[in-house]
Design a protein around this motif. Structure first.
Motif, PDB file in Angstrom:
ATOM      1  N   PHE A  74       0.800  -1.218   0.000  1.00  0.00           N
ATOM      2  CA  PHE A  74       0.000   0.000   0.000  1.00  0.00           C
ATOM      3  C   PHE A  74       0.840   1.279   0.000  1.00  0.00           C
ATOM      4  N   GLU A  75       2.023   1.227   0.553  1.00  0.00           N
ATOM      5  CA  GLU A  75       2.833   2.439   0.641  1.00  0.00           C
ATOM      6  C   GLU A  75       3.530   2.729  -0.684  1.00  0.00           C
ATOM      7  N   GLY A  76       3.967   3.973  -0.826  1.00  0.00           N
ATOM      8  CA  GLY A  76       4.727   4.331  -2.017  1.00  0.00           C
ATOM      9  C   GLY A  76       3.943   5.102  -3.057  1.00  0.00           C
ATOM     10  N   ALA A  77       2.678   5.425  -2.756  1.00  0.00           N
ATOM     11  CA  ALA A  77       1.857   6.204  -3.701  1.00  0.00           C
ATOM     12  C   ALA A  77       0.778   6.941  -2.925  1.00  0.00           C
ATOM     13  N   ASP A  78       0.315   8.052  -3.503  1.00  0.00           N
ATOM     14  CA  ASP A  78      -0.743   8.832  -2.855  1.00  0.00           C
ATOM     15  C   ASP A  78      -2.097   8.146  -2.979  1.00  0.00           C
ATOM     16  N   GLU A  79      -2.287   7.465  -4.089  1.00  0.00           N
ATOM     17  CA  GLU A  79      -3.582   6.815  -4.348  1.00  0.00           C
ATOM     18  C   GLU A  79      -3.338   5.382  -4.817  1.00  0.00           C
ATOM     19  N   VAL A  80      -4.083   4.452  -4.242  1.00  0.00           N
ATOM     20  CA  VAL A  80      -3.872   3.034  -4.503  1.00  0.00           C
ATOM     21  C   VAL A  80      -5.171   2.385  -4.961  1.00  0.00           C
ATOM     22  N   PHE A  81      -5.068   1.614  -6.016  1.00  0.00           N
ATOM     23  CA  PHE A  81      -6.202   0.816  -6.501  1.00  0.00           C
ATOM     24  C   PHE A  81      -5.832  -0.659  -6.407  1.00  0.00           C
ATOM     25  N   VAL A  82      -6.716  -1.452  -5.828  1.00  0.00           N
ATOM     26  CA  VAL A  82      -6.508  -2.894  -5.721  1.00  0.00           C
ATOM     27  C   VAL A  82      -7.594  -3.592  -6.532  1.00  0.00           C
ATOM     28  N   ILE A  83      -7.180  -4.444  -7.458  1.00  0.00           N
ATOM     29  CA  ILE A  83      -8.127  -5.169  -8.317  1.00  0.00           C
ATOM     30  C   ILE A  83      -8.050  -6.655  -7.979  1.00  0.00           C
ATOM     31  N   THR A  84      -9.192  -7.249  -7.663  1.00  0.00           N
ATOM     32  CA  THR A  84      -9.207  -8.678  -7.341  1.00  0.00           C
ATOM     33  C   THR A  84     -10.132  -9.435  -8.283  1.00  0.00           C
ATOM     34  N   LEU A  85      -9.888 -10.741  -8.368  1.00  0.00           N
ATOM     35  CA  LEU A  85     -10.837 -11.557  -9.124  1.00  0.00           C
ATOM     36  C   LEU A  85     -12.173 -11.551  -8.398  1.00  0.00           C
ATOM     37  N   SER A  86     -13.199 -11.975  -9.070  1.00  0.00           N
ATOM     38  CA  SER A  86     -14.561 -11.891  -8.557  1.00  0.00           C
ATOM     39  C   SER A  86     -14.679 -12.408  -7.128  1.00  0.00           C
ATOM     40  N   ILE A 131      -7.639   2.261 -15.386  1.00  0.00           N
ATOM     41  CA  ILE A 131      -7.109   3.138 -14.330  1.00  0.00           C
ATOM     42  C   ILE A 131      -5.916   3.932 -14.860  1.00  0.00           C
ATOM     43  N   LYS A 132      -5.022   3.253 -15.543  1.00  0.00           N
ATOM     44  CA  LYS A 132      -3.844   3.924 -16.128  1.00  0.00           C
ATOM     45  C   LYS A 132      -4.283   5.027 -17.100  1.00  0.00           C
ATOM     46  N   GLU A 133      -5.257   4.717 -17.925  1.00  0.00           N
ATOM     47  CA  GLU A 133      -5.770   5.701 -18.887  1.00  0.00           C
ATOM     48  C   GLU A 133      -6.336   6.924 -18.177  1.00  0.00           C
ATOM     49  N   CYS A 134      -7.076   6.704 -17.097  1.00  0.00           N
ATOM     50  CA  CYS A 134      -7.680   7.816 -16.358  1.00  0.00           C
ATOM     51  C   CYS A 134      -6.610   8.753 -15.796  1.00  0.00           C
ATOM     52  N   TYR A 135      -5.535   8.187 -15.263  1.00  0.00           N
ATOM     53  CA  TYR A 135      -4.465   9.036 -14.741  1.00  0.00           C
ATOM     54  C   TYR A 135      -3.743   9.768 -15.865  1.00  0.00           C
ATOM     55  N   GLU A 136      -3.596   9.133 -17.003  1.00  0.00           N
ATOM     56  CA  GLU A 136      -2.962   9.802 -18.143  1.00  0.00           C
ATOM     57  C   GLU A 136      -3.808  10.968 -18.635  1.00  0.00           C
ATOM     58  N   ARG A 137      -5.122  10.872 -18.411  1.00  0.00           N
ATOM     59  CA  ARG A 137      -6.028  11.975 -18.763  1.00  0.00           C
ATOM     60  C   ARG A 137      -6.114  13.008 -17.643  1.00  0.00           C
ATOM     61  N   LYS A 138      -5.332  12.797 -16.576  1.00  0.00           N
ATOM     62  CA  LYS A 138      -5.253  13.725 -15.439  1.00  0.00           C
ATOM     63  C   LYS A 138      -6.613  13.961 -14.786  1.00  0.00           C
ATOM     64  N   MET A 139      -7.377  12.897 -14.632  1.00  0.00           N
ATOM     65  CA  MET A 139      -8.670  12.980 -13.973  1.00  0.00           C
ATOM     66  C   MET A 139      -8.490  13.044 -12.459  1.00  0.00           C
ATOM     67  N   SER A 140      -9.471  13.609 -11.789  1.00  0.00           N
ATOM     68  CA  SER A 140      -9.444  13.668 -10.325  1.00  0.00           C
ATOM     69  C   SER A 140      -9.762  12.294  -9.751  1.00  0.00           C
TER      70      SER A 140
END
Length: 278
Positions: A74-86, A131-140
C-alpha cells in the motif's frame, strides 16, 4: 498525485505490462492433490502445474493472499487501486477489503480503492488499463472512481474450456450445467454474470464453440471502437490467435492483445481454455 495499481495474481499481464511494472501482483497459493503447493508468482511453471493437475482426480485449489500481503504494497503512492478476481470465485476481495480497513486505522488519510472485478484474468487486466488511462487523462480521484466502476459494470467476459471439471469440483459451476459435455464433445460457451459464471450457449467441438463465442461477442458488443479486446489462453496460443483474427474480422476494436494465463487462471481455464474480455 502518484498512484499504484495492485492486482491479485489472477490479473494476467502482457510482457510489456510486466516490464513496465504497471501492476504490482500479490500472489495466491495453488494446491493440487493435497501435496503439490506453489505460489502464483513469477516462478510459476504452467507446464509443471498442468501436469500435476492431470495426475490427480482431486480438485486443484487456491488460497487467497492474506491481508498483510496486500498491506505490504500500500505504501509508495498517494492513491492506490486494488483489483481482485470476482468475490464470488475467491476470498481475495474480502482479504483486500480487510487489509484496507486495517491500514486506514493507522493511515486515515490514505486513498485506497478495492475493486471487485466481478471477472477474472484479462477482465482484471482491462480494469488496470482503464485506471492507467484515467491518470494519463489527469482525472481527479473521485472521477476516476466513478469511471472505473462504470467500466467494470459494463465489462464482458466469455470463455470456452476443454473441460469444466475444475470449475465443477470447486463449486463454481453446477454438475447439471456441466452434464451436457462428456462423450458428445459438447463445449459450453460460458460467461461472467454479476461475478458468477453462467452458460450462454454450446457447440460440438472446440473450434465450433470458439467461433460461436466470437459471433455472440460481435453481436453483443457496444461501442467497440472504444474498447480493447483482451484474450488469455492456457497452453492454447493457436486457438487464441484464431479467436482474435475472427473477432477482428467481425468487429473494429480499438486495440487487442493476447496473454498466457498465469497460475490462478490456468487452474480454472485448464489446459486448452480460452478467455475473452472486452
Amino acid at each position: 498525485m502518484s498512484y499504484k495499481i495492485i492486482g491479485d495474481s489472477c490479473t494476467d499481464l502482457t510482457p510489456w505490462m510486466k516490464k513496465e511494472g504497471m501492476v504490482t501482483l500479490v500472489p495466491l497459493t495453488l494446491e493440487v492433490g493435497g501435496q503439490f503447493r506453489v505460489k502464483d508468482d513469477e516462478g510459476f511453471n504452467q507446464a509443471e502445474f498442468l501436469a500435476q493437475m492431470k495426475k490427480t482426480n482431486d480438485a486443484a485449489k487456491s488460497a487467497c493472499p492474506s491481508p498483510d500481503a496486500f498491506m505490504e504494497n500500500f505504501e509508495g503512492a498517494d492513491e492506490v487501486f486494488v483489483i481482485t478476481l470476482s468475490g464470488k470465485l475467491s476470498g481475495s476481495f474480502n482479504s483486500a477489503v480487510l487489509a484496507k480497513k486495517i491500514y486506514l486505522e493507522e493511515h486515515p488519510k490514505a486513498r485506497i480503492c478495492v475493486i471487485d472485478s466481478k471477472s477474472a484474468s484479462v477482465g482484471q487486466t482491462l480494469i488496470a488499463l482503464k485506471i492507467k488511462e484515467c491518470y494519463e487523462r489527469k482525472m481527479s480521484y473521485p472521477d476516476i472512481l466513478e469511471e472505473v466502476r462504470s467500466f467494470r459494470d459494463n465489462l464482458s467476459t466469455y470463455f470456452v474450456l476443454d473441460s469444466l471439471d475444475v470449475l465443477v469440483k470447486n463449486g463454481r459451476v453446477s454438475r447439471f450445467v456441466a452434464s451436457f459435455a462428456g462423450v458428445l464433445n459438447i463445449k459450453g460457451i460460458m460467461a461472467g454474470e454479476d461475478g458468477g459464471i453462467v452458460k450462454r450457449d454450446q457447440a460440438r467441438g472446440m473450434k465450433k464453440a470458439l467461433s460461436k463465442m466470437a459471433a455472440r461477442i460481435a453481436e453483443e458488443v457496444k461501442d467497440p471502437e472504444n474498447r480493447i479486446l483482451a484474450i488469455a489462453h492456457c497452453n492454447a496460443k493457436e486457438r487464441a490467435e484464431s479467436v482474435k483474427e475472427e473477432l477482428l474480422s467481425l468487429v473494429k476494436f480499438k486495440d487487442a492483445f493476447i496473454v498466457d494465463t498465469a497460475g490462478v487462471s490456468s487452474m480454472y481455464a485448464n489446459d486448452g481454455g480460452v478467455i475473452v474480455a472486452y
